[in-house]
Enzyme design. Structure first.
Site, PDB file in Angstrom:
ATOM      1  CG  ASP A  10     -53.043 -11.924  27.178  1.00  0.00           C
ATOM      2  OD1 ASP A  10     -53.503 -12.555  28.154  1.00  0.00           O
ATOM      3  OD2 ASP A  10     -53.863 -10.504  26.788  1.00  0.00           O
ATOM      4  CB  SER A  11     -54.174 -15.581  26.472  1.00  0.00           C
ATOM      5  OG  SER A  11     -55.415 -14.029  26.378  1.00  0.00           O
ATOM      6  CB  CYS A  73     -52.472 -12.797  30.896  1.00  0.00           C
ATOM      7  SG  CYS A  73     -53.150 -14.104  30.965  1.00  0.00           S
ATOM      8  CD  GLU A 152     -56.884 -12.104  21.550  1.00  0.00           C
ATOM      9  OE1 GLU A 152     -56.280 -12.441  19.958  1.00  0.00           O
ATOM     10  OE2 GLU A 152     -55.977 -11.690  21.952  1.00  0.00           O
ATOM     11  CB  CYS A 185     -60.228 -10.218  31.947  1.00  0.00           C
ATOM     12  SG  CYS A 185     -59.733 -10.694  30.096  1.00  0.00           S
ATOM     13  CG  HIS A 187     -59.000 -10.248  25.440  1.00  0.00           C
ATOM     14  ND1 HIS A 187     -57.762 -10.435  26.758  1.00  0.00           N
ATOM     15  CD2 HIS A 187     -58.491  -9.521  25.054  1.00  0.00           C
ATOM     16  CE1 HIS A 187     -56.811 -11.310  25.636  1.00  0.00           C
ATOM     17  NE2 HIS A 187     -57.471 -11.080  24.264  1.00  0.00           N
TER      18      HIS A 187
HETATM   19  N1  DGL Z   1     -56.020 -11.453  28.860  1.00  0.00           N
HETATM   20  C1  DGL Z   1     -56.407 -12.497  30.243  1.00  0.00           C
HETATM   21  C2  DGL Z   1     -56.164 -11.867  31.062  1.00  0.00           C
HETATM   22  O1  DGL Z   1     -56.204 -10.892  31.715  1.00  0.00           O
HETATM   23  C3  DGL Z   1     -57.664 -12.834  28.460  1.00  0.00           C
HETATM   24  C4  DGL Z   1     -57.653 -14.885  29.336  1.00  0.00           C
HETATM   25  C5  DGL Z   1     -58.049 -15.282  28.668  1.00  0.00           C
HETATM   26  O2  DGL Z   1     -57.206 -15.652  27.465  1.00  0.00           O
HETATM   27  O3  DGL Z   1     -58.963 -16.116  28.888  1.00  0.00           O
HETATM   28  O4  DGL Z   1     -56.972 -12.437  31.785  1.00  0.00           O
END
Ligand code: DGL
Length: 260
Positions: A10-11, A73, A152, A185, A187
């Site tokens: 993931d990011s 993600c 984050e 998302c 997150h």
């Molecule tokens: N967890 C990512 C998602 O599901 C986050 C994306 C991001 O970094 O903006 O979209």
């Protein structure tokens, strides 16, 4: 049978909400998680850049000998899954946007979606809406500007400013009489309590955690990739920024900084 690890990326920390459930359900599997937090957020980047970053993450996981990859993600899945599947031979599991179950279940014929800008504007997201929305359900979309960045940082989500921002995103949808809210998302899975405080108990939150876990199990069976170990597997989590917030990370996981 295959005892190599399952790769996840993931990011940042969002995909850990998926990892936690995979770790519970597939307890004899090893996992390697990449948090590409140096490049976070993905949600405001171009499709090209999101794809390049996703390819880079997959290459790293394959270098680390992963047998399958879970794209934890929504932004990566909706913008790059087709390219990833064309580029790599190993099975790649993505995240289905949760709009289909919400469309099927809504009684008020109105649902809300909270997701990143680039998930909401992606072809896959639009196609999923189009193919599943035969009954002309009203779909209210809200980009979660800034939410990923705050998550984050960890503690920031407890602040009044953060809660106000979340309220501004969600309350207009509540007023429109939605009965399902799709979290688009990974997150945002960590914000369920804060979200419930705003939307109440009557609106159902739809996440994609269990569908991804079930799909992963299905793929492992299909490709005969299950581990035959009888002990509990480990999780190694690598991040590439200077630091990572540990607020949402299980203490059992091994955490290490790494260039990738
Ligand atoms: N967890 C990512 C998602 O599901 C986050 C994306 C991001 O970094 O903006 O979209």
């Amino acid at each position: 049978m295959d005892n190599r690890p399952i790769g996840i990326f993931d990011s940042g920390i969002g995909g850990i909400s998926i990892l936690n459930e995979l770790y519970k359900e597939l307890n004899n599997e090893e996992f390697i998680y990449l948090a590409d937090n140096k490049n976070c957020p993905y949600g405001n980047k171009s499709k090209k850049i999101i794809t390049e970053l996703s390819v880079k993450n997959c290459k790293e996981l394959i270098k680390l000998d992963c047998k399958a990859i879970v794209v934890a993600c929504n932004t990566s899945t909706t913008n790059s899954i087709e390219s990833l599947r064309k580029t790599f031979n190993c099975p790649i599991i993505g995240i289905e946007p949760g709009i289909k179950p919400a469309i099927l279940a809504t009684k008020t014929k109105k649902i809300g979606v909270l997701a990143t800008e680039k998930t909401l504007s992606s072809d896959i997201f639009l196609k999923t809406q189009y193919t599943n929305n035969k009954e002309k359900i009203k779909i209210f979309e809200q980009p979660g500007f800034g939410l990923v960045e705050s998550l984050e940082k960890g503690v920031e989500v407890k602040s009044i400013i953060f809660k106000k921002k979340l309220y501004q995103y969600l309350f207009p949808m509540v007023k429109k009489n939605i009965d399902h809210l799709v979290l688009g998302c990974t997150h945002y899975n960590f914000l369920k309590n804060e979200i419930k405080e705003i939307i109440g108990n009557k609106i159902k939150i739809v996440d994609s955690i269990m569908p991804v876990v079930n799909q992963t199990k299905k793929v492992l069976n299909e490709f005969n990739l299950n581990s035959d170990k009888t002990t509990h597997g480990n999780v190694k989590l690598f991040y590439n920024s200077k630091i990572i917030s540990k607020d949402f990370i299980d203490e059992i996981f091994e955490i290490e900084r790494k260039e990738f």
